[in-house]
Design an enzyme around this catalytic site. Structure first.
Site, PDB file in Angstrom:
ATOM      1  N   GLU A   1       4.106   1.386   2.079  1.00 46.33           N
ATOM      2  CA  GLU A   1       5.238   1.110   2.938  1.00 46.33           C
ATOM      3  C   GLU A   1       6.568   1.281   2.194  1.00 46.33           C
ATOM      4  O   GLU A   1       6.860   0.502   1.287  1.00 46.33           O
ATOM      5  CB  GLU A   1       5.146  -0.311   3.490  1.00 46.33           C
ATOM      6  CG  GLU A   1       3.849  -0.615   4.222  1.00 46.33           C
ATOM      7  CD  GLU A   1       2.823  -1.343   3.370  1.00 46.33           C
ATOM      8  OE1 GLU A   1       2.162  -0.657   2.550  1.00 46.33           O
ATOM      9  OE2 GLU A   1       2.685  -2.557   3.500  1.00 46.33           O
TER      10      GLU A   1
ATOM     11  N   CYS B   1       0.826  -1.211   0.000  1.00 49.52           N
ATOM     12  CA  CYS B   1       0.000   0.000   0.000  1.00 49.52           C
ATOM     13  C   CYS B   1       0.856   1.255   0.000  1.00 49.52           C
ATOM     14  O   CYS B   1       0.903   1.987  -0.976  1.00 49.52           O
ATOM     15  CB  CYS B   1      -0.909   0.004   1.228  1.00 49.52           C
ATOM     16  SG  CYS B   1      -2.282  -1.129   1.109  1.00 49.52           S
TER      17      CYS B   1
END
Length: 799
Positions: free
Chosen positions: A439, A437
């Protein structure tokens, strides 16, 4: 930009017309291999299992394909990974049919069901999930069962592979698996007799590496043989030539170093596919595709071997292959991660390892490919820094305005310092990629578990506050879930409220670490990953599997959820109980226990009169920064078996199911309603426009959140139309990034369109929207998730 070609359009239409199904073939082959290798070292068993799979699984080459290789017998089908978990598959198959779900539906025939039933006895008690549940301390089990702080319950603990990494594709592109194999052979030669300490583990590891390198090469040669056989019977001269070239590509890569851009695309895809076949983890992220692929493109263009147009068609074929990767999740997880997401994050732009602008022609081709293909994979992102060319800004926003929810924007000026603060080298940090997502991680050098799906749960900050103001008792169940820290009726100062929140958060962060560390240890013992270890540095050099900490950087990333809910609830307590003294703590706590029944006037007053996060109001924004900071500081003090913890603030879309198990809260929520997503405001509470929202989000400390933050916005298309809309968007993102924001993403779609898509799904089967840190096909989402997207504040004007 070149428009979509007829070939790619046919591939795209075929993809959209193919319903996802469940494929049991992998499960059968892996089970046979495990039965044959009982008692052998686990890393050898894993290598032999993969070898057997690659030798025996069904392969196919579809019409029009230029890049080949399949995960299952039919495109978009999901294999089963019994070595991780199995019980939930049996239960759902019998009681909640996969094909009748609200979201992420999968076809399954009776033959497949019978095959799945037949494998259950072997795996009963042997699965990763079984072992983890036996390893968990009882108090940690109770923390999971009783609190609602974590995403899942006991049966769902660690039911899949971890994923969440960006491998070093460059290693396989430049050396091939033959080069990795030679490295392992050389290490074995130097080792000699494995007489010391852990040398025997290294001995088995290097032999496993040799085995999977040979298996990878053999897998590709199966396709080469098939392509030649197809070419022999092909009547179309152009397709015959393509099939022969495909055969030549597969004979050479990924065994050997790629020599051309087409070979590089094929080698990249084989590695991506092998990683997905090895483990059921998702978020296997291509990362800096425009960097490691560019030398092959530039060389071919210079030598006249390829045109820009053909390179773009190859990439678009590759984008469709990435979209074919699929995964089956439990029905509960589809409410948190709906839309068949695989989170294969691919980023363009940013900086080189020596700090120069990294933008190149391939950066633009990748963005154009996403605009043409209009599918949810790869999840494309743009790295922004002070030297980003305006042309890349314009291209990225042009793509964003197409309504795909992509690309997402990431700020080098925050992420690089945040990663440096985690004791990483500057060159590696400048070369970071986005994983899953949101990170950030050092591509090819970092194995940083993150997210909350196969590895660790998401963490509810509002749950900790609920327990803090109710003496550790769960409002919905009445069970003592956390330590007794007093309640709102007895607190005499706002500081006591904050102290109780700190204690509850610490208690559940500690158990979070226990849970995650147990999962980590179990993965080390039961599911080593030799294929991934080939492409993560310096695993082969060290002789240590990636799951055991063989990479240069090892960490565990966390994800805190509900920042704005906690901020608004604390703001209400501070204002109404202690600053204005209009209501007692007992009155507010009583209203929560009754779920606001008979207290609608009080609820309305709380909602209307509380300074709320998202409006550039320091009263609430400082509480958001404080509450998030408590969680982050406690998290970064934890240590896992492989290395330190790295905090983040994002929910994927777990904010919806995490709200189901929560009582009413003092931000005005009723029991069971969704939490806020990421560091976004609660729907409808951001009254002062997008600039105010961005200022509130910037008040959160993004530097400590080295595992990423997530901010969602939604624009009506009319708000950003034309060159003026583009420049306004660019200005807003720049200002947010200048104020130390880490990440920003938004949808450009009207609520009217989304409502119509709910009513007429067949008309909108290709509608892609931004869900959380990923985009998905809207009509495939759970209805609750669809509603959450629709209810986001729709921005109709951006000055």
């Amino acid at each position: 930009m070149n428009g979509i070609t007829e070939r790619v359009h046919r591939l795209q239409e075929r993809y959209l017309a193919t319903p996802p199904a469940i494929d049991a073939e992998r499960a059968v082959i892996i089970t046979r291999s495990y039965q044959e290798t009982e008692g052998e070292p686990m890393v050898i068993r894993r290598a032999k299992a993969l070898k057997k799979l690659l030798n025996e699984m069904t392969i196919w080459i579809a019409d029009d394909e230029l890049v080949i290789g399949n995960q299952a017998k039919v495109a978009r089908s999901a294999p089963i990974f019994p070595e991780f978990s199995y019980n939930w598959i049996i239960e759902e198959m019998e009681n909640e049919p996969f094909e009748k779900r609200d979201a992420d539906r999968f076809l399954i025939d009776e033959e497949t069901k019978e095959t799945i039933r037949g494998l259950f006895d072997y795996w009963d008690g042997k699965k990763l999930n079984d072992i983890i549940l036996r390893m968990l301390p009882e108090e940690s089990k109770k923390a999971i069962e009783n609190s609602g702080v974590y995403t899942f319950g006991i049966p769902e603990v660690a039911i899949s592979g971890v994923g969440h990494y960006s491998p070093n594709y460059k290693t396989i592109l430049e050396k091939g698996f033959s080069g990795v194999k030679n490295d392992a052979l050389e290490q074995l030669k130097q080792l000699g007799i494995p007489r010391d300490g852990r040398d025997i583990e290294k001995y088995h590891f290097w032999n496993a590496i040799i085995m999977v390198c040979d298996a990878a090469a053999g897998f590709a040669k199966r396709y080469a043989k098939m392509a030649r056989e197809m070419a022999a019977g092909e009547k179309d001269a152009n397709r015959k030539t393509e099939l022969l070239q495909i055969a030549g590509n597969c004979d050479w890569v990924p065994e050997n170093p790629a020599r051309t851009f087409w070979e590089a695309c094929q080698s990249f895809w084989f590695l991506q596919l092998l990683l997905q076949l090895e483990s059921s983890g998702h978020s296997v992220s291509p990362g800096r595709f425009d960097q490691y692929m560019y030398p092959y493109y530039a060389k071919d263009v210079k030598e006249g071997l390829i045109t820009k147009e053909y390179a773009q068609e190859l990439i678009e074929c590759l984008w469709i292959k990435l979209s074919e990767i699929n995964k089956i999740r439990p029905i509960g997880a589809t409410k948190a991660f709906g839309g068949y997401p695989m989170f294969q994050n691919l980023c363009v732009g940013g900086q080189t390892r020596d700090g120069r602008d990294a933008t190149n022609e391939l950066s633009y081709i990748c963005l154009d490919a996403s605009m043409n293909v209009k599918l949810h994979q790869p999840s494309i992102s743009v790295r922004i820094w002070n030297g980003t060319p305006e042309q890349l800004w314009f291209k990225a926003i042009e793509v964003k305005k197409q309504g795909l929810g992509m690309p997402a924007f990431y700020n080098d000026e925050v992420i690089i310092p945040a990663l440096l603060n985690r004791a990483k080298e500057l060159a590696d940090v400048r070369d970071y990629a986005i994983v899953g997502c949101v990170e950030p991680g050092c591509q090819g050098y970092e194995y940083g578990w993150s997210g909350g799906t196969g590895d660790a749960p998401f963490f509810s900050l509002p749950a900790c506050l609920e327990l803090a103001i109710n003496n550790g008792v769960n409002l919905l169940t009445g069970v003592q879930a956390g330590p007794a820290t007093g309640d709102l009726a007895s607190f005499t100062s706002f500081e006591e409220v904050k102290e109780a929140y700190v204690k509850q958060t610490q208690y559940f962060v500690d158990h979070f670490a226990v849970i995650t560390n147990v999962v980590d240890l179990a993965h080390m013992q039961l599911v080593p990953l030799p294929i991934l270890s080939c492409a993560m540095e310096p695993c082969v050099e060290r002789g240590v599997d990636v799951s055991a900490g063989g990479t240069k950087y090892n960490s565990t990333g966390t994800a805190g959820v509900g920042v704005s809910n906690v901020a608004d609830a604390l703001s209400a307590i501070k204002k109404f109980v202690f600053d204005d003294q209009k209501y007692s703590g007992a009155e507010l706590l009583s209203a929560l226990k009754s779920n606001w029944e008979g207290k609608e006037a009080l609820r309305s007053e709380i909602i209307a009169g509380t300074p709320s996060y998202g409006n550039d109001d320091s009263y609430a924004d400082e509480l958001a920064r404080w509450a998030a900071g408590v969680y982050c500081k406690q998290t970064e003090e934890c240590t896992g078996p492989r290395g330190p913890y790295s905090p983040g603030l994002y929910p994927v879309s777990a904010n919806i199911p995490m709200g189901y198990g929560r009582g009413a809260s003092l931000d005005g929520r009723k029991a069971g309603e969704s939490l806020a997503d990421g560091i976004s405001p609660m729907h409808g509470k951001d009254k002062n426009g997008p600039t105010a929202t961005l200022n509130s989000a910037a008040a959160v400390d993004h530097l400590i959140n080295s595992n990423g933050t997530l901010l969602n916005l939604k624009f009506h298309p009319s708000a950003v139309e034309g060159d003026n809309g583009t420049r306004n968007l660019m200005s807003a993102i720049k200002t947010f990034f200048d104020n130390k924001g880490l990440h920003l993403q938004f949808n450009v779609v009207s609520s009217k369109t989304l409502r119509d898509a709910q009513k007429n799904p067949n008309k909108y089967r290709g509608l892609v929207v931004r869900v959380a840190g990923y985009s998905a096909l809207f009509v495939g989402l759970d209805p609750a998730l669809q509603e959450d997207i629709i209810e986001r504040t729709e921005i109709t004007e951006l000055a």
